[in-house]
Design a protein around this motif. Structure first.
Motif: not given
Length: 435
Positions: A260-266
């Protein structure tokens, strides 16, 4: 007793490993998965136009990959969470030297060098194949043609010396990588001994001329499929568990991520097994550069990335040592992770594994909230142990970091062993973390 979801995760892992015989193939297979999951590919040399709620990936020099999901509320906002997970695409093995063909007594062997800290004896007497890339002459010097190749058939073997010629082999058994480990590739006749037989074979296999091949990056790998084993199907035996267990878990986590908010990264780096100090390794500026470009798309504030990192978290995901049934004394006397008992939180006072008290508490609480089994690993006080990319990456990118992974036996062998249940546990942790 086993359960269907455990076996499903194990079989998916084995399929992924089978398709990932080199770091280049790991990235290619990962890209296919991400495209199917609705991620859009970016290029390092293009301008990016990112959108809130978007899902993107990019490969870096063919052997590293980044994928990220942007929150519906842009990540440039204060307090928007930044969560990252990292693993590595490479694994110990043998890489072919340039002009690899060698001849002796009518045999054709290949000149190799070791890559990473492999256990040499485990590579003997196995059918081996070759995978990697071949680079051909292109339209001009700066635009060569790159072909990804996996021959997917037995091509080579490294024969042991018979015990009759080495009576002390079971007492000593030390091997010299340059003298004892040259793969047998061919029987030669006539003028084949005079020419580069391997380059001729490679050109024919690629459907081109020898003169068109400018270079190659090829590695030998065991041509053996992994399997589920044990009296109750409780183990996985396979090449490349280190670290494709973690790569797949990271992929499954980001595929499910819809923040919903922010950033997810691999971040799937290359060259961890040789120190990470390359342009596509965890010791490079590539992750900070990718994060900076993402942040610039959503915020004009010069300190936005620094603020995000101060509140962010990085999971460094790599395999851990399980207690060995025949060598239990090699483990810590009190903290002894087992196969099948869950995700391992790795700690070291030396910081060879990244983490601090808060990081441990966060990952432990997350696991317990989602009923994910977990355990700890520490080295014996008289053992140096290994290290991971987490400590390297977090030194360049100041973000709270924790090292975790699936426990395995025979780490860096040509074939490793893990608990079948642990892959599902690791994937569940990554999904919860990147949610």
């Amino acid at each position: 007793m086993t359960n269907p979801s455990m076996h499903g995760a194990a079989r998916e892992l084995l399929d992924f490993i089978h398709s990932s015989a080199s770091p280049f193939h790991v990235v290619a297979e990962s890209a296919k998965r991400l495209c199917r999951a609705g991620f859009r590919e970016l290029q390092l040399d293009d301008s990016w136009h990112l959108a809130a709620g978007g899902r993107y990936f990019l490969s870096v020099y063919g052997s590293a990959l980044f994928a990220f999901a942007v929150g519906k509320e842009a990540p440039g906002e204060s307090g928007a969470p930044l969560r990252m997970a990292a693993a590595h695409t490479d694994f110990p093995g043998f890489r072919l030297k340039p002009a690899a063909g060698m001849t002796c007594d009518g045999y054709g062997t290949l000149n190799i060098e070791t890559y990473g800290g492999l256990i040499l004896r485990t590579w003997l007497d196995r059918p081996l194949s070759l995978a990697g890339k071949v680079v051909l002459r292109g339209q001009d010097a700066f635009q060569p043609e790159v072909r990804l190749i996996d021959f997917q058939k037995p091509l080579l073997t490294i024969p042991s010396l018979a015990i009759h010629m080495d009576r002390d082999v079971n007492k000593n058994g030390a091997l010299n990588a340059q003298e004892d480990m040259l793969p047998l590739a061919s029987l030669l006749e006539g003028n084949e001994e005079e020419e580069d037989f391997f380059l001729a074979w490679l050109a024919a296999a690629c459907g081109t001329e020898k003169e068109a091949i400018l270079s190659y990056d090829l590695g030998a790998y065991p041509h053996e499929e992994g399997c589920i084993l044990g009296l109750s199907d409780e183990f996985i035996s396979s090449p490349r568990l280190d670290n494709l267990t973690s790569v797949l878990a990271c992929l499954k986590g980001i595929e499910d991520a819809k923040p919903a908010r922010g950033l997810r990264l691999i971040a799937l780096f290359d060259n961890e097994e040789v120190g990470s100090g390359t342009k596509q390794g965890a010791g490079s500026a590539v992750l900070p550069a990718v994060l900076r470009r993402i942040q610039q798309e959503f915020s004009d504030e010069g300190d936005a990335l620094d603020r995000a990192l101060a509140q962010g978290f990085l999971l460094s995901v790599d395999v851990a040592h399980a207690v060995h049934p025949a060598h239990a004394a090699k483990s810590d006397p009190a903290i002894r992770p087992k196969l099948g008992a869950g995700v391992v939180l790795k700690q070291a006072a030396s910081q060879s594994y990244a983490g601090d008290a808060e990081a441990i508490a966060i990952v432990r609480a997350l696991a317990e909230e989602h009923a994910i089994p977990w355990q700890r690993f520490v080295n014996r006080a008289d053992s140096r142990g290994g290290s991971t990319l987490g400590a390297i990456a977090s030194a360049l990118l100041p973000v709270r970091t924790m090292d975790v992974g699936a426990p395995i036996l025979a780490m860096h062998s040509a074939r490793e062993t893990m608990g079948a249940a642990d892959q599902e546990s690791l994937e569940r942790l990554l999904k919860a973390f990147l949610a």
